[in-house]
Design a protein around this motif. Structure first.
Motif, PDB file in Angstrom:
ATOM      1  N   ARG A 107     -15.833  -3.955  -1.894  1.00 62.26           N
ATOM      2  CA  ARG A 107     -14.551  -3.309  -2.110  1.00 62.26           C
ATOM      3  C   ARG A 107     -14.780  -1.807  -2.150  1.00 62.26           C
ATOM      4  O   ARG A 107     -15.776  -1.345  -2.710  1.00 62.26           O
ATOM      5  N   ALA A 143     -11.327   0.678  -9.200  1.00 67.29           N
ATOM      6  CA  ALA A 143     -10.110   1.367  -8.764  1.00 67.29           C
ATOM      7  C   ALA A 143     -10.350   2.861  -8.872  1.00 67.29           C
ATOM      8  O   ALA A 143     -11.003   3.316  -9.810  1.00 67.29           O
ATOM      9  N   SER A 168      -5.538  -0.620 -11.311  1.00 63.12           N
ATOM     10  CA  SER A 168      -5.179   0.209 -10.168  1.00 63.12           C
ATOM     11  C   SER A 168      -4.847   1.591 -10.690  1.00 63.12           C
ATOM     12  O   SER A 168      -4.395   1.737 -11.835  1.00 63.12           O
ATOM     13  N   TRP A 213      -2.934   0.065   5.179  1.00 61.03           N
ATOM     14  CA  TRP A 213      -3.421   1.054   4.230  1.00 61.03           C
ATOM     15  C   TRP A 213      -2.710   2.362   4.528  1.00 61.03           C
ATOM     16  O   TRP A 213      -2.868   2.919   5.612  1.00 61.03           O
ATOM     17  N   SER A 266       0.871  -1.172   0.000  1.00 65.69           N
ATOM     18  CA  SER A 266       0.000   0.000   0.000  1.00 65.69           C
ATOM     19  C   SER A 266       0.908   1.221   0.000  1.00 65.69           C
ATOM     20  O   SER A 266       1.706   1.407   0.921  1.00 65.69           O
ATOM     21  N   GLU A 321     -12.753   2.070  -2.737  1.00 67.60           N
ATOM     22  CA  GLU A 321     -11.537   2.780  -3.131  1.00 67.60           C
ATOM     23  C   GLU A 321     -11.783   4.272  -2.980  1.00 67.60           C
ATOM     24  O   GLU A 321     -12.873   4.764  -3.282  1.00 67.60           O
ATOM     25  N   THR A 344      -0.441  -2.546  -7.922  1.00 67.47           N
ATOM     26  CA  THR A 344      -0.951  -1.600  -6.927  1.00 67.47           C
ATOM     27  C   THR A 344      -0.254  -0.274  -7.157  1.00 67.47           C
ATOM     28  O   THR A 344       0.974  -0.221  -7.127  1.00 67.47           O
TER      29      THR A 344
END
Lengths: 395, 411
Positions: free
Chosen positions: A184, A238, A326, A102, A70, A186, A380
């Protein structure tokens, strides 16, 4: 979440041998490595402190056995399969018993082993080097309304139980309606994207750059369903700084939001001008976006797109199927089913991995992995850099 | 080709260094808690590199500071952006501009540094006693002294080729209800009859002796501000789909949108030019009538409006009182009372709720029937005159000639 198997001791002595991270369990585990490229002005991986940016993929050296990355702007958190989190860059330190991390500039959030099978949520000041006490810590809610809630919440910033998520700005813990059945989540600079159990996408927050995808520039206070995507189950979402991407279960890519650096893979004025002028990004006083003067004097109308407020289907070269996306602040990275990596958008710090600092407004394959016969499995993005996990390709 | 290699004494570099605080500690911003730790570290590093004479590394660090601050400036509404980020941006511009000017430097370095400073002035906030203004003055003086004679603006033919566009001819305002004109009314009279009841009026004999009325011409503006970077609106009106904003120097703007046949309309609009170029500020004054307001003089927003004939500001309202002073050319202006807002069909979106959907000089009366009956006042505002537009009063403006107006927003 974290698979508990460890690499065998013999294999662990080989350079860069790391196990597959959070992807579908494969029939056979293949040896793989993590790579990084882009901004490392704070000495974070893959920079080793003496370079500001890395223009092509380089193996990550300092930490072994990484299963999750992350990245924030000035530091990167690397989580190993052994449950250790290691910080690289402006923040340093390490800690054990860690399931997930995170990273943001304001706080580093860790999901750590608690008593029993419980996980404890902790927020740390990045400058604390993970010593002393966290800024705050709490148990995620004990009740689980639905049996699959725990398994469904894939990763931070979504909390186990999928009833809340962490935010870098107060309030740090924000609730989510259970009806959303979040899978999920984001976060962009001013917006949030949510993927639910049925593959539906919701968005809310600021919308001035079209990043919400509802066809307007208006903000939304509450999660609002993306009607344009109804009937198309999404597998993954994402969020970039001001743009959004999602991948459908059938491998299609949808993208919307701000295109000022070509991050939507649509023609952008700024790149057409790049050859001539010194960079001069800007913002008008009332907040509307500035574009550079049109390059052509001959009167040809330029079909440049600054903002795309509705999801647009994006075809990858060779009709490749996307499996994972991502986004950084202003760039996008996509992994295909055949293990290739495509990147586009802002490239000033090498975050596109093509060996230069050019920005691109069309998807380009990162040839490094093809040349080395590596199959990309995961990507990522940090705000200005990109981390990739790849395995040796078979014949 | 490099310049500035004439031995140890580079006049430009010395002039720039003289502007800086003497110690490393003073060359820092007091940003407090407002910026994150990473940014504070990077700023510190950039200053260290600067003092260590590591110009290339300092430039790199400054670029990163600028890029990060730019992202913060683009997050959320402009008015909500923390001033600290704007200061960081300005600081990044300062360091970058200085590093660019370090000898030996490229021929284009000084113009590039000037552009960077302008970005700091446009988007940043004042730092170190508004140091960017002083840096700009040094850079501009250097550019002027370096200019070869055949490049100076006054030598270029100021041919004002009128664009071959179908101009809508100037409306015959005698057929319309006129905005009253008064010669130098007393403060009392203005307040009682116009300010308090919210009625428009043209004030004559108030601005006509400002230095700008005699001094300002196309050539003068190019001379004073030609190399300065300003925001320009491109497109017929801001409600159009193909309307955009861009940055260019004043010289580029004049050349592209005024003296030559332009394909598009370009408008240097709603820009606080006089904060950026203090020399021009000396040519104007704040109308005395502003003292009738409750705000401070420093809070008055002064905007420049400079463009070719044909620029249009669609019918809209502003949240403050407005004195619109005309300096060059004439403008046709229509005014509708806020009481008649319903007949003006404002946009429903938050972004454009202060703007009417109706095209005033070409209204779609099928779509907007009530507009036909909406009462209005109109005028042709001429150089030397000031139009008082009361707060929230709807106004539509079209330039009939090459035009320069200065607006004062006050409360």
């Amino acid at each position: 979440m974290l698979s508990p198997t460890f690499a065998d001791p013999a294999a662990a002595t080989m350079a860069n041998l790391q196990e597959s991270p959070r992807v579908e369990p494969m029939a056979e585990e293949r040896s793989g490595s993590w790579f990084g490229f882009g901004f490392c002005g704070f000495g974070q991986e893959p920079g080793s402190g003496c370079r500001c940016q890395v223009l092509s993929p380089e193996p990550l050296q300092a930490v072994r056995d990484i299963c999750r990355v992350s990245a924030s702007w000035s530091y990167t958190a690397l989580v190993t399969r052994g449950g250790r989190v290691e910080l690289s860059g402006s923040a340093s330190g390490a800690a054990g018993g860690c399931r997930d991390a995170w990273a943001s500039e304001e706080i580093l959030v860790l999901l750590r082993d608690g008593p029993g099978s419980q996980a404890e949520l902790q927020a740390w000041a990045p400058g604390s080097a993970l010593r002393g006490e966290p800024l705050w810590a709490q148990e995620p809610e004990a009740e689980r309304a639905e049996p699959d809630a725990e398994a469904r919440a894939e990763a931070l910033p979504l909390l186990p139980g999928a009833r809340a998520y962490v935010s870098p700005r107060p309030p740090f813990r924000r609730g989510l309606a259970p009806e959303l059945r979040a899978r999920r989540l984001e976060l962009g600079a001013e917006h949030a994207l949510l993927l639910d159990a049925a593959g539906q996408v919701f968005s809310w927050g600021g919308g001035r750059h079209g990043q919400l995808g509802h066809g307007t520039l208006e903000a939304e206070l509450e999660p609002r369903l993306l009607e344009a995507l109804q009937g198309l189950p999404m597998a993954q979402v994402a969020a970039g700084g001001w743009h959004s991407v999602c991948v459908s279960e059938t491998g299609d890519l949808y993208i919307w939001g701000w295109n000022e650096s070509g991050q939507l893979a649509l023609p952008t004025r700024s790149l057409a001008e790049d050859k001539r002028t010194v960079t001069g990004e800007g913002l008008n006083q009332d907040g509307s976006q500035v574009e550079r003067a049109a390059g052509t004097e001959d009167g040809a109308p330029a079909p440049f797109i600054a903002v795309q407020p509705f999801p647009a289907l994006l075809d990858l070269p060779l009709s490749s199927d996307a499996v994972l996306a991502s986004c950084g602040s202003r760039h996008t990275a996509v992994v295909t089913r055949t293990g290739e990596l495509y990147t586009w958008g802002w490239g000033k710090y090498g975050q596109l991995g093509h060996g230069d600092s050019a920005s691109l407004d069309r998807p380009c394959r990162v040839e490094y992995f093809v040349d080395k016969q590596l199959q990309v499995k995961t990507v990522t993005c940090g705000p200005w850099n990109t981390y990739v996990y790849a395995v040796n390709g078979n014949s | 080709m490099a310049e500035g290699t004439e031995g140890p004494g580079d006049a430009l570099w010395e002039a720039l260094m003289a502007l800086l605080p003497s110690t490393k500690e003073d060359l820092m911003l007091d940003l407090g808690e407002k910026v994150d730790r990473g940014t504070a570290l990077l700023l510190q590093q950039a200053v260290e590199l600067f003092h260590g004479g590591r110009w290339a590394d300092c430039l790199q660090a400054s670029e990163a500071v600028l890029d990060y601050a730019w992202e913060k400036l683009n997050t959320g509404p402009w008015q909500d952006v923390n001033k600290a980020w704007r200061q960081v941006y300005a600081f990044g511009c300062l360091l970058k501009a200085l590093c660019l000017c370090q000898p030996p430097r490229e021929v284009t370095a000084v113009a590039a540094a000037l552009r960077v400073c302008d970005m700091g002035l446009l988007m940043g906030a004042a730092i170190l006693g508004d140091i960017l203004i002083r840096v700009v003055a040094v850079l501009q003086a250097h550019l002027v002294s370096r200019k070869r004679p055949d490049c100076s603006p006054s030598q270029e033919l100021p041919s004002l080729k009128k664009a071959k566009r179908d101009h809508v001819p100037a409306p015959d305002v005698r057929l319309e209800r006129a905005v009253p004109r008064l010669h130098r009314p007393s403060l009392q009279h203005f307040r009682k009859h116009f300010l308090l009841p919210g009625r428009p009026v043209i004030l004559a004999g108030v601005a006509d002796h400002w230095p700008c009325m005699k001094k300002w011409s196309l050539d003068y503006i190019r001379e004073v501000a030609g190399c300065r970077t300003v925001p320009v609106e491109v497109g017929s009106r801001y409600t159009d789909e193909d309307w955009s904003q861009t940055l260019m120097t004043v010289e580029e703007f004049v050349s592209k949108y005024i003296t030559n046949e332009a394909r598009d309309v370009g408008y240097l609009a709603q820009h606080q030019l006089f904060d950026q170029i203090p020399e021009l500020k000396r040519d104007i004054s704040i109308p005395d009538y502003c003292c009738l307001g409750s705000g401070e003089e420093e809070e008055i927003t002064i905007n420049a409006w400079f463009g070719p004939p044909g620029t249009v500001s669609p019918l809209h309202q502003d949240p403050q009182q407005n004195f619109l002073a005309q300096v060059i050319g004439r403008k046709y202006i229509r005014l509708y009372s806020p009481q008649d807002s319903e007949a003006l069909y404002p946009h429903e979106t938050h972004l454009l709720h202060n703007t009417s959907q109706v095209d005033v000089e070409n209204p779609d009366l099928e779509k907007f029937p009530k507009f036909a009956e909406a009462p209005f006042l109109s005028c042709t505002l001429a150089p030397g005159e000031i139009l008082f537009i009361p707060v929230k009063y709807w106004h539509y403006v079209r330039a009939l000639d090459l035009s320069f107006s200065v607006s004062f927003w006050w409360s």
